[in-house]
Design an enzyme around this catalytic site. Structure first.
Site, PDB file in Angstrom:
ATOM      1  N   LYS A  83       0.857  -1.177   0.000  1.00 11.37           N
ATOM      2  CA  LYS A  83       0.000   0.000   0.000  1.00 11.37           C
ATOM      3  C   LYS A  83       0.899   1.234   0.000  1.00 11.37           C
ATOM      4  CE  LYS A  83      -4.436   0.365   2.372  1.00 11.37           C
ATOM      5  NZ  LYS A  83      -5.113   0.255   3.666  1.00 11.37           N
TER       6      LYS A  83
HETATM    7  O1  G3P Z   1      -8.810   0.712   4.454  1.00  5.71           O
HETATM    8  C1  G3P Z   1      -8.874   2.022   4.893  1.00  5.71           C
HETATM    9  C2  G3P Z   1      -9.315   2.117   6.278  1.00  5.71           C
HETATM   10  O2  G3P Z   1      -8.494   1.381   7.133  1.00  5.71           O
HETATM   11  C3  G3P Z   1      -9.519   3.503   6.787  1.00  5.71           C
HETATM   12  O3  G3P Z   1     -10.644   3.430   7.534  1.00  5.71           O
HETATM   13  O4  G3P Z   1     -12.166   3.970   9.326  1.00  5.71           O
HETATM   14  O5  G3P Z   1      -9.763   4.670   9.499  1.00  5.71           O
HETATM   15  O6  G3P Z   1     -11.317   5.791   7.893  1.00  5.71           O
HETATM   16  P1  G3P Z   1     -11.000   4.546   8.629  1.00  5.71           P
END
Ligand code: G3P
Length: 214
Positions: A83
């Protein structure tokens, strides 16, 4: 539609894999830090638990170190996808890595222009973070719609991973748009099962079965 799980927690990964609907895993530094386990061992274990792509995030800033880091991460298991955040240096690294056959998931995508750049650089996946856009009062799913429409115009191989999913409705909206992948936290995957009429229906059928002549 492919379901990835957005976690680095082995228990959650194994549980969801056991349901037979899991196609891959996405992690990030925040999710990894929660696990308090040695990083390389944790990633190898996750890669053994799920045969599909497992996204693991690079943290270097410049293209050279990013490429080195990505090669090291890709060496942990054959199903590692690296990533890399969408930056100029990240894009340079992405071009090199994709030419080497290392899959890149371009992350922290918040605009269609960024998704277009990632596709041109040869990214295997792009991850628009829709929940974080919703959090600042923008319609995250509009971004997914636009990226899909742009990709549809060309022959890019890049797949859209709808990321930063907060609730089951996000999953359904992603599916309505035909997004190829959604990466879903365990708590949201679990909620996809629930409907009160299913629970009541099972309860009633069991009661009636008890009265049936056998
Ligand atoms: O895959 C992306 C994710 O981990 C981000 O999620 O909930 O931290 O915005 P969030």
């Amino acid at each position: 539609m492919k379901f990835f799980i957005d976690t680095a927690n082995l228990k959650e990964i194994r549980e969801a894999a056991g349901w037979g609907i899991l196609d891959g895993v996405t992690t990030n530094p925040t999710l990894v830090a929660r696990e308090k386990a040695p990083f390389a061992d944790l990633i190898r274990e996750i890669c053994r638990a799920v045969p599909g792509p497992v996204s693991v995030e690079c943290v270097a800033a410049d293209a050279g170190p990013l490429v080195e880091e990505a090669r090291r991460l890709a060496g942990l298991a054959p199903n590692v996808v690296v990533k890399i955040p969408l930056t100029r240096e990240g894009l340079k690294a992405t071009r090199t890595l994709s030419q080497e056959g290392i899959g890149v998931n371009t992350t922290l995508i918040f605009s269609t222009a960024q998704a277009l750049l990632a596709a041109k650089a040869g990214s295997r996946f792009v991850s628009p973070f829709i929940g974080r856009l919703d959090d600042i009062s923008q319609e995250g799913m509009d971004l997914v719609r636009e990226i899909l429409a742009v990709y549809e115009n060309y022959t890019f191989q890049t797949e859209v991973i709808v990321a930063s999913i907060r609730h089951p409705r996000h999953v359904i909206e992603a599916a309505l748009l035909g997004a190829p992948v959604a990466t879903v936290p365990f708590s949201v995957l679990d909620k996809l099962f629930h409907h009160p009429l299913t629970d009541i229906g099972i309860e009633n059928f069991l009661k009636d079965w008890g009265r049936a002549v056998k």
